[in-house]
Structures are given as structure tokens and as C-alpha cells.
Scaffold this motif. Sequence first.
Motif, PDB file in Angstrom:
ATOM      1  N   GLY A 149       8.944  -5.300  45.535  1.00  0.00           N
ATOM      2  CA  GLY A 149       7.950  -5.156  44.481  1.00  0.00           C
ATOM      3  C   GLY A 149       6.821  -6.152  44.588  1.00  0.00           C
ATOM      4  O   GLY A 149       6.078  -6.370  43.624  1.00  0.00           O
ATOM      5  N   MET A 150       6.676  -6.766  45.764  1.00  0.00           N
ATOM      6  CA  MET A 150       5.610  -7.735  46.002  1.00  0.00           C
ATOM      7  C   MET A 150       5.482  -7.976  47.498  1.00  0.00           C
ATOM      8  O   MET A 150       6.333  -7.542  48.278  1.00  0.00           O
ATOM      9  CB  MET A 150       5.892  -9.052  45.270  1.00  0.00           C
ATOM     10  CG  MET A 150       7.148  -9.778  45.754  1.00  0.00           C
ATOM     11  SD  MET A 150       7.624 -11.174  44.685  1.00  0.00           S
ATOM     12  CE  MET A 150       6.176 -12.216  44.750  1.00  0.00           C
ATOM     13  N   GLU A 151       4.413  -8.662  47.905  1.00  0.00           N
ATOM     14  CA  GLU A 151       4.230  -8.957  49.324  1.00  0.00           C
ATOM     15  C   GLU A 151       5.379  -9.823  49.841  1.00  0.00           C
ATOM     16  O   GLU A 151       5.839 -10.740  49.146  1.00  0.00           O
ATOM     17  CB  GLU A 151       2.898  -9.681  49.548  1.00  0.00           C
ATOM     18  CG  GLU A 151       1.662  -8.852  49.208  1.00  0.00           C
ATOM     19  CD  GLU A 151       1.443  -7.707  50.175  1.00  0.00           C
ATOM     20  OE1 GLU A 151       1.842  -7.836  51.357  1.00  0.00           O
ATOM     21  OE2 GLU A 151       0.890  -6.671  49.745  1.00  0.00           O
ATOM     22  N   VAL A 152       5.818  -9.538  51.047  1.00  0.00           N
ATOM     23  CA  VAL A 152       6.963 -10.247  51.628  1.00  0.00           C
ATOM     24  C   VAL A 152       6.708 -11.752  51.692  1.00  0.00           C
ATOM     25  O   VAL A 152       7.560 -12.567  51.298  1.00  0.00           O
ATOM     26  CB  VAL A 152       7.284  -9.698  53.034  1.00  0.00           C
ATOM     27  CG1 VAL A 152       8.307 -10.585  53.745  1.00  0.00           C
ATOM     28  CG2 VAL A 152       7.794  -8.266  52.948  1.00  0.00           C
ATOM     29  N   ASP A 153       5.536 -12.149  52.176  1.00  0.00           N
ATOM     30  CA  ASP A 153       5.255 -13.580  52.311  1.00  0.00           C
ATOM     31  C   ASP A 153       5.147 -14.262  50.948  1.00  0.00           C
ATOM     32  O   ASP A 153       5.557 -15.420  50.792  1.00  0.00           O
ATOM     33  CB  ASP A 153       3.980 -13.800  53.128  1.00  0.00           C
ATOM     34  CG  ASP A 153       4.180 -13.478  54.602  1.00  0.00           C
ATOM     35  OD1 ASP A 153       5.338 -13.480  55.068  1.00  0.00           O
ATOM     36  OD2 ASP A 153       3.174 -13.227  55.298  1.00  0.00           O
ATOM     37  N   ASP A 154       4.612 -13.556  49.956  1.00  0.00           N
ATOM     38  CA  ASP A 154       4.554 -14.123  48.601  1.00  0.00           C
ATOM     39  C   ASP A 154       5.962 -14.333  48.062  1.00  0.00           C
ATOM     40  O   ASP A 154       6.260 -15.362  47.428  1.00  0.00           O
ATOM     41  CB  ASP A 154       3.782 -13.196  47.665  1.00  0.00           C
ATOM     42  CG  ASP A 154       2.294 -13.151  47.971  1.00  0.00           C
ATOM     43  OD1 ASP A 154       1.801 -14.054  48.677  1.00  0.00           O
ATOM     44  OD2 ASP A 154       1.625 -12.195  47.518  1.00  0.00           O
ATOM     45  N   PHE A 155       6.840 -13.362  48.319  1.00  0.00           N
ATOM     46  CA  PHE A 155       8.233 -13.487  47.872  1.00  0.00           C
ATOM     47  C   PHE A 155       8.883 -14.707  48.514  1.00  0.00           C
ATOM     48  O   PHE A 155       9.596 -15.473  47.846  1.00  0.00           O
ATOM     49  CB  PHE A 155       9.006 -12.224  48.242  1.00  0.00           C
ATOM     50  CG  PHE A 155      10.443 -12.240  47.822  1.00  0.00           C
ATOM     51  CD1 PHE A 155      10.805 -11.991  46.508  1.00  0.00           C
ATOM     52  CD2 PHE A 155      11.453 -12.505  48.746  1.00  0.00           C
ATOM     53  CE1 PHE A 155      12.132 -12.007  46.120  1.00  0.00           C
ATOM     54  CE2 PHE A 155      12.787 -12.526  48.366  1.00  0.00           C
ATOM     55  CZ  PHE A 155      13.128 -12.270  47.042  1.00  0.00           C
ATOM     56  N   GLY A 156       8.626 -14.907  49.809  1.00  0.00           N
ATOM     57  CA  GLY A 156       9.191 -16.068  50.494  1.00  0.00           C
ATOM     58  C   GLY A 156       8.676 -17.378  49.930  1.00  0.00           C
ATOM     59  O   GLY A 156       9.452 -18.327  49.733  1.00  0.00           O
ATOM     60  N   ARG A 157       7.381 -17.441  49.677  1.00  0.00           N
ATOM     61  CA  ARG A 157       6.807 -18.686  49.135  1.00  0.00           C
ATOM     62  C   ARG A 157       7.363 -19.009  47.749  1.00  0.00           C
ATOM     63  O   ARG A 157       7.624 -20.162  47.428  1.00  0.00           O
ATOM     64  CB  ARG A 157       5.279 -18.568  49.067  1.00  0.00           C
ATOM     65  CG  ARG A 157       4.586 -18.808  50.410  1.00  0.00           C
ATOM     66  CD  ARG A 157       3.083 -18.900  50.249  1.00  0.00           C
ATOM     67  NE  ARG A 157       2.501 -17.601  49.932  1.00  0.00           N
ATOM     68  CZ  ARG A 157       2.083 -16.719  50.833  1.00  0.00           C
ATOM     69  NH1 ARG A 157       2.182 -17.009  52.122  1.00  0.00           N
ATOM     70  NH2 ARG A 157       1.553 -15.574  50.461  1.00  0.00           N
ATOM     71  N   GLU A 158       7.564 -17.983  46.936  1.00  0.00           N
ATOM     72  CA  GLU A 158       8.007 -18.207  45.554  1.00  0.00           C
ATOM     73  C   GLU A 158       9.508 -18.458  45.442  1.00  0.00           C
ATOM     74  O   GLU A 158       9.963 -19.118  44.503  1.00  0.00           O
ATOM     75  CB  GLU A 158       7.633 -17.004  44.683  1.00  0.00           C
ATOM     76  CG  GLU A 158       6.143 -16.848  44.468  1.00  0.00           C
ATOM     77  CD  GLU A 158       5.808 -15.653  43.590  1.00  0.00           C
ATOM     78  OE1 GLU A 158       6.700 -15.174  42.847  1.00  0.00           O
ATOM     79  OE2 GLU A 158       4.648 -15.189  43.655  1.00  0.00           O
ATOM     80  N   ASN A 159      10.276 -17.930  46.392  1.00  0.00           N
ATOM     81  CA  ASN A 159      11.735 -17.957  46.234  1.00  0.00           C
ATOM     82  C   ASN A 159      12.486 -18.629  47.376  1.00  0.00           C
ATOM     83  O   ASN A 159      13.710 -18.743  47.315  1.00  0.00           O
ATOM     84  CB  ASN A 159      12.258 -16.525  46.094  1.00  0.00           C
ATOM     85  CG  ASN A 159      11.685 -15.816  44.890  1.00  0.00           C
ATOM     86  OD1 ASN A 159      12.121 -16.041  43.767  1.00  0.00           O
ATOM     87  ND2 ASN A 159      10.679 -14.963  45.111  1.00  0.00           N
TER      88      ASN A 159
END
Length: 244
Positions: A149-159
Amino acid sequence: MADQQQVILFDLPSQPPCKAWSLNPWKTRLLLNFKNIPYKTEWLEYPDIAPRLSPHLPPNEEGSAYTIPTVILPTGKYVTDSKVIAEKLQALYPTPHIDLASPYQTKMEELMPQLMKSFRAVYLPLIPKSLLNEKSRPYWYDTRGKLLGMEVDDFGRENGGEKTWAKVEPVVKAVTALMKENPNGPFFEGKQVVYADLVWGAFLIFLKRMDQGVFDEMLKRSGDKAVHEALLKGLEKWTDRDDH
């Protein structure tokens, strides 16, 4: 028409030099190597999987995708899903026998989904950068982005980072505890290889292929890296064939 003398294994290629890296195909590859079954690899980039397999198989149970590993048996039958493949290979090639349903397999089938879900903020962004060829990267970012439900790299940075490792640590320590139940090792049941060993070995190989630092951190978090290193050492004779 399949070659009647050998199995065809569909696997995902890596960046050059091409070597097997993906967790689930490694389960099948290890089993083929363990049983010394003649086979050859047909490499499929992600966008090529469905066009290659759809004439021969229905999509997986979610009804939306075709997955690797898939094999063509010497009879010409296509079989998908690593566990189903294992059952078919055991029936066709009964020796050497490997226990597909040991208590350790049951426990690993509970732990692996927990681990992969906890770990995804690390591996989902890393795979396209360290492993995938250019042809497969857009497919990866599109399908995994929709899943998240979001960009893969954004998910990695946030989590990612410590958030991920804090969730991973108790799960990998649970695997370590299982492995230490038989102190004579190096396998879950001591000296006897069972399918659970191939499952965990496939995961460790995947980590090493993806990123040595991530592999080292996983073993550090395991509570006893030596038992995991010993398992990989014990599997070495079946891990050498990884590029054909």
C-alpha cells in the motif's frame, strides 16, 4: 515437451554472474541436489513467469499469480509450490529418503511466515537493488508496492532498521532453540537431514546472497550463530550447484 530423463526447475536469475538466490526455489534445488535427481534450470525473470507457466497450470490459490519454484517432472507434468514439489519428488525418487513431516517441519511452518512478515522492511527494498536484473525490477516495485500500500523504499525507510530487527529477533531465537534441542547437530534432528533443514538452509543462503551484512546481523540476533553456520556447513555438498 519435457526432457524425459530429467526434471526442469524454473528459478529466478540474479544479476551477473547468474546464481540461484530466492528462498523458495532453493528449497527445491536443495532437495534435488540431496536426492541426486538429474535436472536442469530454466531461468525466468519475474514478468516472464506467468506467460511461461499459464498454458500449463492454474494460478496459485490467491488466483492472481504464478509462482516460482515450479518444476516439470520427467512425465511432462508441471508442479508448483515447494512443499507440493517435495511430496511429488519424494514419491518419484524415494531414496535417499527425507522426512517431509517431522515435528521440526511443523514448527518451521509456523515460524517462517512470522519471520518473513517481520523481516520484510529489510528484504523487500534490498532484493531489487542487490539481486534483480533490470527486466524484473519494475515488476517487483509494482507488485510489492501494491501489497504494502506504499512505495517499497518508503516502507523500508519507515519500518526498517532496529524496528525490524526487534521483531525478527525473538523469531530467529526460536529457530535457534529448535536447532539446539539436538546438540549433536548440525541438523534439527542431529545427524539426520530432514526437510526442515533444507527450509532453514534455503533462508540462510537467501540472506547471504542478498547482503552479507544482513546475514551477519541475523546470526548475531539468533543468540548462537555457530549452530546456523554449522547447518550451512553440513549442507555444503548440496549447495554447490547454484548456476545451472
